[in-house]
Design an enzyme around this catalytic site. Structure first.
Site, PDB file in Angstrom:
ATOM      1  N   TRP A 153      -9.204   2.912 -15.275  1.00  0.00           N
ATOM      2  CA  TRP A 153      -8.908   3.116 -13.853  1.00  0.00           C
ATOM      3  C   TRP A 153      -7.636   3.956 -13.726  1.00  0.00           C
ATOM      4  O   TRP A 153      -6.680   3.762 -14.453  1.00  0.00           O
ATOM      5  CB  TRP A 153      -8.697   1.773 -13.149  1.00  0.00           C
ATOM      6  CG  TRP A 153      -9.862   1.271 -12.360  1.00  0.00           C
ATOM      7  CD1 TRP A 153     -10.995   0.679 -12.853  1.00  0.00           C
ATOM      8  CD2 TRP A 153     -10.007   1.303 -10.938  1.00  0.00           C
ATOM      9  NE1 TRP A 153     -11.830   0.338 -11.818  1.00  0.00           N
ATOM     10  CE2 TRP A 153     -11.263   0.714 -10.642  1.00  0.00           C
ATOM     11  CE3 TRP A 153      -9.210   1.782  -9.907  1.00  0.00           C
ATOM     12  CZ2 TRP A 153     -11.717   0.581  -9.345  1.00  0.00           C
ATOM     13  CZ3 TRP A 153      -9.667   1.639  -8.600  1.00  0.00           C
ATOM     14  CH2 TRP A 153     -10.913   1.048  -8.329  1.00  0.00           C
ATOM     15  N   VAL A 206      -2.566  -0.503 -11.362  1.00  0.00           N
ATOM     16  CA  VAL A 206      -3.259  -1.108 -10.228  1.00  0.00           C
ATOM     17  C   VAL A 206      -2.569  -0.633  -8.957  1.00  0.00           C
ATOM     18  O   VAL A 206      -1.348  -0.752  -8.828  1.00  0.00           O
ATOM     19  CB  VAL A 206      -3.223  -2.644 -10.309  1.00  0.00           C
ATOM     20  CG1 VAL A 206      -4.219  -3.255  -9.331  1.00  0.00           C
ATOM     21  CG2 VAL A 206      -3.547  -3.130 -11.724  1.00  0.00           C
ATOM     22  N   ILE A 207      -3.357  -0.053  -8.036  1.00  0.00           N
ATOM     23  CA  ILE A 207      -2.786   0.493  -6.802  1.00  0.00           C
ATOM     24  C   ILE A 207      -3.373  -0.235  -5.611  1.00  0.00           C
ATOM     25  O   ILE A 207      -4.605  -0.421  -5.531  1.00  0.00           O
ATOM     26  CB  ILE A 207      -3.064   2.000  -6.689  1.00  0.00           C
ATOM     27  CG1 ILE A 207      -2.382   2.750  -7.844  1.00  0.00           C
ATOM     28  CG2 ILE A 207      -2.563   2.544  -5.342  1.00  0.00           C
ATOM     29  CD1 ILE A 207      -2.711   4.225  -7.912  1.00  0.00           C
ATOM     30  N   HIS A 233      -7.980  -7.503  -3.228  1.00  0.00           N
ATOM     31  CA  HIS A 233      -8.398  -7.363  -4.625  1.00  0.00           C
ATOM     32  C   HIS A 233      -7.221  -6.998  -5.519  1.00  0.00           C
ATOM     33  O   HIS A 233      -7.113  -7.464  -6.659  1.00  0.00           O
ATOM     34  CB  HIS A 233      -9.503  -6.310  -4.726  1.00  0.00           C
ATOM     35  CG  HIS A 233     -10.215  -6.338  -6.026  1.00  0.00           C
ATOM     36  ND1 HIS A 233     -10.363  -5.239  -6.816  1.00  0.00           N
ATOM     37  CD2 HIS A 233     -10.801  -7.348  -6.689  1.00  0.00           C
ATOM     38  CE1 HIS A 233     -11.010  -5.559  -7.915  1.00  0.00           C
ATOM     39  NE2 HIS A 233     -11.301  -6.839  -7.856  1.00  0.00           N
TER      40      HIS A 233
END
Ligand SMILES: Nc1c(NC[C@H](O)[C@H](O)[C@H](O)CO)[nH]c(=O)[nH]c1=O
Ligand SMILES: CC(=O)[C@@H](O)COP(=O)(O)O
Length: 159
Positions: A29, A88-89, A95
């Site tokens: 990701w 992670v954004i 989520h």
């Protein structure tokens, strides 16, 4: 208050890594972020004496899978430390919170369960720009910081 530069290190304060083996597990990701951190980590490990053949790199789908990937790296590759690389954004939903909590607690658990340090090289950011700034941008590269941590912890493991 923005963080200090993540890429600053003094080789005189870092053990020589020539006899150490490292695992790097990288989330797919946001690859433009995670690949920059992976590159920074590898370059720093090599700069501090690590041998290229002693750096094993695996990819996993996302940051949540970093935990399992690091577990298998420890169990099968005889490494002295593992660097878990992810980004992670925050999106529209909660989520983000669950992924961040899951990978954080999972890596904590690995550090407790196994005698191999797992380094938390996971950027958990509000915006893409924050991630860019911390993966080779104006605030340095988290991968560099975590490579230094990996060497120091691998050396501590040998006591
Ligand atoms: N939104 C992001 C994710 N989401 C995917 C999860 O990590 C995981 O792969 C999925 O839930 C299947 O288990 N992952 C990131 O690394 N970064 C994100 O921003
Ligand atoms: C961290 C995530 O999984 C997140 O980027 C996904 O975005 P959204 O919360 O808008 O579904």
């Amino acid at each position: 208050m923005a963080t200090t530069n993540l890429s600053a290190y003094d080789k005189a304060t870092i053990p020589n890594a020539s006899s150490l083996r490292f695992g790097i597990v990288v989330s797919e990701w946001n690859p433009e972020i995670t690949q920059n951190m992976r590159k920074g980590a590898v370059e720093t490990l090599l700069d501090c004496g690590a041998k290229e053949e002693n750096i094993i790199t695996w990819d996993v789908p996302g940051s949540f899978e970093l935990v399992y990937g690091c577990k298998k790296m420890i169990e099968t590759q005889n490494v002295d430390a593992v660097i878990a690389v992810g980004n992670v954004i925050q999106g529209e939903t909660k989520h983000f919170d669950f992924v961040c909590d899951g990978v954080t607690q999972g890596i904590v658990d690995l550090n407790i369960k196994y005698d191999t340090p797992v380094i938390f090289c996971v950027l958990t950011d509000n915006t893409k720009q924050q991630s860019i700034d911390r993966s080779g941008g104006k605030l340095g590269n988290k991968g560099v910081e975590c490579a230094v941590a990996a060497i120091k912890m691998a050396a501590l493991r040998q006591i």
